[in-house]
Structure formats: C-alpha cells, structure tokens
Scaffold this motif. Sequence first.
Motif, PDB file in Angstrom:
ATOM      1  N   ASN A 114       0.791  -1.405  -0.048  1.00 53.97           N
ATOM      2  CA  ASN A 114      -0.167   0.099  -0.065  1.00 53.97           C
ATOM      3  C   ASN A 114       0.799   1.305  -0.036  1.00 53.97           C
ATOM      4  OD1 ASN A 114      -2.450  -1.379  -0.002  1.00 53.97           O
ATOM      5  ND2 ASN A 114      -2.865  -1.088   2.175  1.00 53.97           N
ATOM      6  N   GLU A 115       1.931   1.228   0.810  1.00 51.91           N
ATOM      7  CA  GLU A 115       2.893   2.227   0.717  1.00 51.91           C
ATOM      8  C   GLU A 115       3.497   2.789  -0.550  1.00 51.91           C
ATOM      9  OE1 GLU A 115       2.839  -0.278   2.822  1.00 51.91           O
ATOM     10  OE2 GLU A 115       2.301   0.627   4.816  1.00 51.91           O
ATOM     11  N   GLN A 116       3.515   1.877  -1.607  1.00 51.66           N
ATOM     12  CA  GLN A 116       4.008   1.769  -2.675  1.00 51.66           C
ATOM     13  C   GLN A 116       3.156   2.466  -3.636  1.00 51.66           C
ATOM     14  OE1 GLN A 116       5.613  -2.104  -3.177  1.00 51.66           O
ATOM     15  NE2 GLN A 116       7.342  -1.312  -4.137  1.00 51.66           N
ATOM     16  N   ILE A 117       1.817   2.201  -3.450  1.00 54.50           N
ATOM     17  CA  ILE A 117       0.746   2.656  -4.223  1.00 54.50           C
ATOM     18  C   ILE A 117       0.572   4.248  -3.748  1.00 54.50           C
ATOM     19  CG2 ILE A 117      -1.751   2.664  -4.401  1.00 54.50           C
ATOM     20  CD1 ILE A 117      -0.420   0.507  -5.717  1.00 54.50           C
ATOM     21  N   ILE A 118       0.770   4.527  -2.433  1.00 52.21           N
ATOM     22  CA  ILE A 118       0.672   5.750  -2.021  1.00 52.21           C
ATOM     23  C   ILE A 118       1.667   6.666  -2.505  1.00 52.21           C
ATOM     24  CG2 ILE A 118       0.927   7.376   0.186  1.00 52.21           C
ATOM     25  CD1 ILE A 118      -0.633   4.989   1.602  1.00 52.21           C
ATOM     26  N   ALA A 119       2.794   6.204  -2.548  1.00 50.91           N
ATOM     27  CA  ALA A 119       3.857   6.879  -3.138  1.00 50.91           C
ATOM     28  C   ALA A 119       3.564   7.346  -4.606  1.00 50.91           C
ATOM     29  CB  ALA A 119       5.332   5.991  -3.011  1.00 50.91           C
ATOM     30  N   LEU A 120       3.152   6.228  -5.259  1.00 48.78           N
ATOM     31  CA  LEU A 120       2.866   6.528  -6.775  1.00 48.78           C
ATOM     32  C   LEU A 120       1.704   7.721  -6.903  1.00 48.78           C
ATOM     33  CD1 LEU A 120       2.890   5.947  -9.854  1.00 48.78           C
ATOM     34  CD2 LEU A 120       1.161   4.046  -9.264  1.00 48.78           C
ATOM     35  N   LEU A 121       0.867   7.577  -6.143  1.00 49.48           N
ATOM     36  CA  LEU A 121      -0.481   8.498  -6.134  1.00 49.48           C
ATOM     37  C   LEU A 121       0.176   9.930  -5.656  1.00 49.48           C
ATOM     38  CD1 LEU A 121      -3.372   6.388  -4.632  1.00 49.48           C
ATOM     39  CD2 LEU A 121      -2.870   7.100  -7.161  1.00 49.48           C
ATOM     40  N   SER A 122       1.236   9.813  -4.784  1.00 53.47           N
ATOM     41  CA  SER A 122       1.621  11.180  -4.166  1.00 53.47           C
ATOM     42  C   SER A 122       2.497  11.773  -5.424  1.00 53.47           C
ATOM     43  CB  SER A 122       2.344  10.856  -3.240  1.00 53.47           C
ATOM     44  OG  SER A 122       1.670  10.490  -2.006  1.00 53.47           O
ATOM     45  N   LEU A 123       3.200  10.952  -6.046  1.00 53.35           N
ATOM     46  CA  LEU A 123       3.990  11.451  -7.343  1.00 53.35           C
ATOM     47  C   LEU A 123       3.109  11.971  -8.370  1.00 53.35           C
ATOM     48  CD1 LEU A 123       6.729  11.590  -8.851  1.00 53.35           C
ATOM     49  CD2 LEU A 123       6.417   9.272  -9.380  1.00 53.35           C
ATOM     50  N   LEU A 124       2.149  11.188  -8.611  1.00 49.24           N
ATOM     51  CA  LEU A 124       1.149  11.998  -9.659  1.00 49.24           C
ATOM     52  C   LEU A 124       0.229  13.172  -9.175  1.00 49.24           C
ATOM     53  CD1 LEU A 124      -0.817   8.653 -10.699  1.00 49.24           C
ATOM     54  CD2 LEU A 124       0.838   9.882 -11.977  1.00 49.24           C
ATOM     55  N   ALA A 125      -0.169  13.465  -7.902  1.00 46.14           N
ATOM     56  CA  ALA A 125      -0.530  14.489  -7.440  1.00 46.14           C
ATOM     57  C   ALA A 125       0.434  15.725  -7.394  1.00 46.14           C
ATOM     58  CB  ALA A 125      -1.112  14.174  -5.861  1.00 46.14           C
ATOM     59  N   SER A 126       1.549  15.269  -6.975  1.00 41.81           N
ATOM     60  CA  SER A 126       2.636  16.417  -7.141  1.00 41.81           C
ATOM     61  C   SER A 126       2.734  17.212  -8.479  1.00 41.81           C
ATOM     62  CB  SER A 126       3.956  15.849  -6.642  1.00 41.81           C
ATOM     63  OG  SER A 126       4.555  14.886  -7.282  1.00 41.81           O
ATOM     64  N   HIS A 127       2.798  16.006  -9.567  1.00 45.28           N
ATOM     65  CA  HIS A 127       3.019  16.420 -10.696  1.00 45.28           C
ATOM     66  C   HIS A 127       2.033  17.782 -11.144  1.00 45.28           C
ATOM     67  CE1 HIS A 127       3.218  16.663 -15.201  1.00 45.28           C
ATOM     68  NE2 HIS A 127       1.780  16.458 -15.244  1.00 45.28           N
ATOM     69  N   TYR A 128       0.655  17.508 -10.644  1.00 48.75           N
ATOM     70  CA  TYR A 128      -0.557  18.563 -10.768  1.00 48.75           C
ATOM     71  C   TYR A 128      -0.419  19.553  -9.854  1.00 48.75           C
ATOM     72  CZ  TYR A 128      -2.375  15.285 -14.084  1.00 48.75           C
ATOM     73  OH  TYR A 128      -2.635  14.403 -15.257  1.00 48.75           O
ATOM     74  N   ALA A 129       0.274  19.376  -8.755  1.00 52.25           N
ATOM     75  CA  ALA A 129       0.639  20.746  -7.829  1.00 52.25           C
ATOM     76  C   ALA A 129       1.364  21.554  -8.395  1.00 52.25           C
ATOM     77  CB  ALA A 129       0.717  20.068  -6.435  1.00 52.25           C
ATOM     78  N   ILE A 130       2.192  21.060  -8.910  1.00 44.56           N
ATOM     79  CA  ILE A 130       3.390  21.940  -9.545  1.00 44.56           C
ATOM     80  C   ILE A 130       2.836  22.857 -10.751  1.00 44.56           C
ATOM     81  CG2 ILE A 130       5.592  22.005 -10.946  1.00 44.56           C
ATOM     82  CD1 ILE A 130       6.453  19.529  -9.155  1.00 44.56           C
ATOM     83  N   THR A 131       1.969  22.222 -11.727  1.00 45.25           N
ATOM     84  CA  THR A 131       1.260  22.791 -12.615  1.00 45.25           C
ATOM     85  C   THR A 131       0.226  23.976 -12.197  1.00 45.25           C
ATOM     86  OG1 THR A 131       1.427  20.864 -13.986  1.00 45.25           O
ATOM     87  CG2 THR A 131      -0.264  22.453 -14.478  1.00 45.25           C
ATOM     88  N   THR A 132      -0.377  23.341 -11.135  1.00 45.40           N
ATOM     89  CA  THR A 132      -1.262  24.606 -10.406  1.00 45.40           C
ATOM     90  C   THR A 132      -0.482  25.763  -9.900  1.00 45.40           C
ATOM     91  OG1 THR A 132      -2.680  22.736  -9.925  1.00 45.40           O
ATOM     92  CG2 THR A 132      -3.031  24.626  -8.423  1.00 45.40           C
ATOM     93  N   GLU A 133       0.662  25.445  -9.258  1.00 42.29           N
ATOM     94  CA  GLU A 133       1.595  26.443  -8.720  1.00 42.29           C
ATOM     95  C   GLU A 133       2.066  27.517  -9.982  1.00 42.29           C
ATOM     96  OE1 GLU A 133       1.947  27.717  -5.533  1.00 42.29           O
ATOM     97  OE2 GLU A 133       0.401  26.385  -5.020  1.00 42.29           O
ATOM     98  N   LYS A 134       2.434  26.965 -10.783  1.00 39.02           N
ATOM     99  CA  LYS A 134       2.956  27.686 -11.945  1.00 39.02           C
ATOM    100  C   LYS A 134       1.937  28.492 -12.734  1.00 39.02           C
ATOM    101  CE  LYS A 134       6.879  24.524 -13.586  1.00 39.02           C
ATOM    102  NZ  LYS A 134       7.271  23.767 -14.560  1.00 39.02           N
ATOM    103  N   ASN A 135       0.592  28.009 -12.524  1.00 36.97           N
ATOM    104  CA  ASN A 135      -0.418  28.873 -13.201  1.00 36.97           C
ATOM    105  C   ASN A 135      -0.808  29.966 -12.575  1.00 36.97           C
ATOM    106  OD1 ASN A 135      -0.675  27.195 -15.452  1.00 36.97           O
ATOM    107  ND2 ASN A 135      -2.177  25.845 -14.814  1.00 36.97           N
ATOM    108  N   LYS A 136      -0.540  29.793 -11.126  1.00 34.45           N
ATOM    109  CA  LYS A 136      -0.865  31.054 -10.235  1.00 34.45           C
ATOM    110  C   LYS A 136       0.007  32.195 -10.508  1.00 34.45           C
ATOM    111  CE  LYS A 136      -3.028  28.651  -6.367  1.00 34.45           C
ATOM    112  NZ  LYS A 136      -2.573  28.201  -4.961  1.00 34.45           N
ATOM    113  N   ASN A 137       1.214  32.024 -11.041  1.00 33.54           N
ATOM    114  CA  ASN A 137       2.092  33.340 -11.279  1.00 33.54           C
ATOM    115  C   ASN A 137       2.058  33.762 -12.564  1.00 33.54           C
ATOM    116  OD1 ASN A 137       3.151  32.635  -8.584  1.00 33.54           O
ATOM    117  ND2 ASN A 137       4.745  31.215  -9.415  1.00 33.54           N
TER     118      ASN A 137
END
Length: 61
Positions: free
Chosen positions: A38-61
């Motif tokens: 489950n921890e590996q699944i969580i890590a994968l999902l976190s990686l995917l989420a971080s990809h979109y978090a970066i995009t959201t932050e860039k769009n705010k600037n």
Amino acid sequence: MNKTYSFSNDQMNGIVEDTYSNIIKECENLKKNTNCSNEQIIALLSLLASHYAITTEKNKN
C-alpha cells in the motif's frame, strides 16, 4: 476542500466518479500483479498528485 477544486454534481455523478473507480481498480491491479505494498501505491499516487500541484502553482504566477 477549497471550492476552487470542487466538482459540480454532474461531474461527481459522471466522469469524476468513473475516474475514481478506474484509479481504484488500477491500483488494485497493480498490487495484485506486482505484489507491491500500500505504501508503494501511496507513493505513486503522491507522485502523480505532485505533478499537478506543480502545474497549479506555475499557473498562479
């Protein structure tokens, strides 16, 4: 949850619900076929989420 990130009722009863179900199904398939934890699944999902978090932050600037 921030209203900015909320989905409409139509989305929740359509594509969002379908996508959620598909993600859960694929995570279960991944666990079954690779014996990953489950921890590996969580890590994968976190990686995917971080990809979109970066995009959201860039769009705010």
